[in-house]
Design a protein around this motif. Structure first.
Motif, mmCIF file in Angstrom:
data_model
loop_
_atom_site.group_PDB
_atom_site.id
_atom_site.type_symbol
_atom_site.label_atom_id
_atom_site.label_comp_id
_atom_site.label_asym_id
_atom_site.label_seq_id
_atom_site.Cartn_x
_atom_site.Cartn_y
_atom_site.Cartn_z
ATOM 1 N N MET A 99 0.635 -1.252 -0.009
ATOM 2 C CA MET A 99 -0.021 0.008 -0.050
ATOM 3 C C MET A 99 0.976 1.072 -0.055
ATOM 4 N N ALA A 100 0.684 2.230 -0.925
ATOM 5 C CA ALA A 100 1.457 3.088 -1.049
ATOM 6 C C ALA A 100 1.260 4.195 0.152
ATOM 7 N N THR A 101 2.297 4.819 0.427
ATOM 8 C CA THR A 101 2.481 5.658 1.802
ATOM 9 C C THR A 101 1.869 7.149 1.339
ATOM 10 N N LYS A 102 0.820 7.585 2.275
ATOM 11 C CA LYS A 102 0.214 8.866 1.899
ATOM 12 C C LYS A 102 1.316 9.916 2.226
ATOM 13 N N LYS A 103 1.292 10.876 1.240
ATOM 14 C CA LYS A 103 2.385 11.834 1.486
ATOM 15 C C LYS A 103 1.895 13.124 2.051
ATOM 16 N N ILE A 104 2.728 13.963 2.782
ATOM 17 C CA ILE A 104 2.483 15.083 3.527
ATOM 18 C C ILE A 104 2.259 16.093 2.582
ATOM 19 N N SER A 105 1.471 16.949 3.030
ATOM 20 C CA SER A 105 0.951 18.027 2.298
ATOM 21 C C SER A 105 2.278 19.109 2.152
ATOM 22 N N LYS A 106 2.148 19.640 1.203
ATOM 23 C CA LYS A 106 3.217 20.919 0.953
ATOM 24 C C LYS A 106 3.278 21.955 2.014
ATOM 25 N N GLN A 107 2.029 22.224 2.421
ATOM 26 C CA GLN A 107 1.987 23.166 3.708
ATOM 27 C C GLN A 107 2.235 22.629 4.734
ATOM 28 N N ARG A 108 1.895 21.301 5.143
ATOM 29 C CA ARG A 108 2.070 20.834 6.301
ATOM 30 C C ARG A 108 4.104 20.520 6.414
ATOM 31 N N TYR A 109 4.288 20.050 5.572
ATOM 32 C CA TYR A 109 5.654 19.962 5.407
ATOM 33 C C TYR A 109 6.529 21.139 5.445
ATOM 34 N N GLU A 110 6.165 22.219 4.851
ATOM 35 C CA GLU A 110 6.913 23.403 5.326
ATOM 36 C C GLU A 110 6.686 24.084 6.473
ATOM 37 N N ALA A 111 5.569 23.953 7.210
ATOM 38 C CA ALA A 111 5.551 24.372 8.424
ATOM 39 C C ALA A 111 6.291 23.626 9.468
ATOM 40 N N GLU A 112 6.420 22.073 9.119
ATOM 41 C CA GLU A 112 7.349 21.376 10.149
ATOM 42 C C GLU A 112 8.546 21.482 9.957
ATOM 43 N N LEU A 113 9.187 21.499 8.556
ATOM 44 C CA LEU A 113 10.417 21.821 8.374
ATOM 45 C C LEU A 113 10.882 23.180 9.049
ATOM 46 N N LEU A 114 10.355 24.283 8.966
ATOM 47 C CA LEU A 114 10.609 25.611 9.720
ATOM 48 C C LEU A 114 10.561 25.327 11.311
ATOM 49 N N ARG A 115 9.703 24.523 11.674
ATOM 50 C CA ARG A 115 9.588 24.285 13.114
ATOM 51 C C ARG A 115 11.048 23.466 13.280
ATOM 52 N N LEU A 116 11.327 22.694 12.678
ATOM 53 C CA LEU A 116 12.536 21.710 12.835
ATOM 54 C C LEU A 116 14.014 22.818 12.816
ATOM 55 N N GLN A 117 13.892 23.496 11.915
ATOM 56 C CA GLN A 117 14.985 24.358 11.489
ATOM 57 C C GLN A 117 15.257 25.391 12.616
ATOM 58 N N SER A 118 13.956 25.715 12.953
ATOM 59 C CA SER A 118 14.125 26.564 14.333
ATOM 60 C C SER A 118 14.835 25.838 15.643
ATOM 61 N N GLU A 119 14.461 24.739 15.656
ATOM 62 C CA GLU A 119 15.037 23.863 16.703
ATOM 63 C C GLU A 119 16.586 23.733 16.771
ATOM 64 N N PHE A 120 16.826 23.489 15.429
ATOM 65 C CA PHE A 120 18.389 23.365 14.884
ATOM 66 C C PHE A 120 18.933 24.647 15.242
ATOM 67 N N VAL A 121 18.452 25.824 15.327
ATOM 68 C CA VAL A 121 19.006 26.893 15.884
ATOM 69 C C VAL A 121 19.286 27.011 17.054
ATOM 70 N N GLN A 122 18.298 26.296 17.948
ATOM 71 C CA GLN A 122 18.537 26.338 19.356
ATOM 72 C C GLN A 122 19.614 25.471 19.786
ATOM 73 N N LEU A 123 19.794 24.183 18.977
ATOM 74 C CA LEU A 123 20.727 22.987 19.043
ATOM 75 C C LEU A 123 22.093 23.824 18.899
ATOM 76 N N GLN A 124 21.942 24.782 17.839
ATOM 77 C CA GLN A 124 23.541 25.436 17.539
ATOM 78 C C GLN A 124 23.899 26.293 18.829
#
Length: 265
Positions: free
Chosen positions: A1-26
């Protein structure tokens, strides 16, 4: 069964959240003097470079360094195999992201005959000891293997070949890897069996869907490091002082870049 792909909007929002956390890690790495080394391995076109790009997009390149070493020189070939990688390990307050690492010897060098069977055997014996030394010295070592199917890899190779901005990514080595899929598989299996150890495990990233692979890997790396949020510096911008008679030289004395944009409007 094919995996449901994340929407572009949800992807970009989560990517930005994770990138913000990487700034905190830095900021935590910088303040604490921690040393973080992350290895990105996997088949060609598995998505390593794209993930590294997203991780470092908002980071300080003086703190988060990308290491992508070229083929060794004649002199480096006579050195201890790990020597040129040791020179690129993180110092205090640094994050080093290895876009391929010392595991070249277990993969491409073995499959393509760039090392001898004895050199390969010795590498597999030494690498657990080498990594244990890094860990005991306080380096936070993480190893990720990006796993891509043969169908998806071939699809990405074809995409690179038809894209003038990415054609440079399609090398003769990539083409050769298509006919040596099983050889690379056997080499990877042997590498995993010998180097996937409790103190230095491999984390496999399913990467047929690039966006999923990026988010999954980034979230895992952040969760694996016990960093703390560091309060930002309280910076107050001063008022600009009153002018004291400075006059800018005439524009005619300076050579400006032509206004290319005006030709597009």
């Amino acid at each position: 069964m094919a995996t449901k792909k994340i929407s572009k909007q949800r992807y970009e929002a989560e990517l930005l959240r994770l990138q913000s956390e990487f700034v905190q890690l830095q900021e935590w790495v910088k303040a604490s003097g921690a040393r973080v080394a992350v290895l990105f391995e996997g088949r060609d076109a598995a998505g390593k470079g794209g993930t590294i790009k997203r991780i470092t997009q908002h980071l300080n390149p003086r703190i988060a360094r990308i290491v992508a070493l070229p083929a060794p020189t004649d002199r480096e070939r006579t050195q201890w195999y790990f020597q040129r990688y040791v020179a690129n390990l993180p110092a205090a307050g640094e994050i080093t992201l290895f876009d391929r690492s010392w595991y070249n010897r277990a993969g491409v060098e073995k499959v393509m005959g760039y090392c001898t069977p004895e050199q390969h055997r010795l590498f597999l014996e030494q690498v657990p000891i080498f990594e244990q030394m890094l860990i005991e010295d306080g380096i936070l070592l993480r190893k990720y293997w990006f796993s891509v199917s043969d169908e998806e890899q071939l699809k990405r190779f074809r995409s690179r070949g038809s894209d003038p901005t990415r054609r440079w990514k399609l090398s003769p080595m990539d083409v050769e890897s298509i006919t040596r899929w099983e050889d690379y598989s056997r080499a990877k299996d042997e590498m995993m069996a010998r180097t996937d150890l409790p103190n230095s495990p491999w984390y496999v990233v399913e990467s047929d869907i690039k966006k999923h692979a990026r988010l999954n890997m980034m979230a895992h790396l952040l969760a694996s490091i016990p960093y703390e949020h560091t309060p930002p510096l309280d910076i107050t911008l001063p008022d600009r002082p009153e002018p004291e008679g400075y006059e800018r030289p005439p524009r005619e004395r300076t050579t400006y870049v032509p206004d290319h944009v005006s030709t597009l409007l």
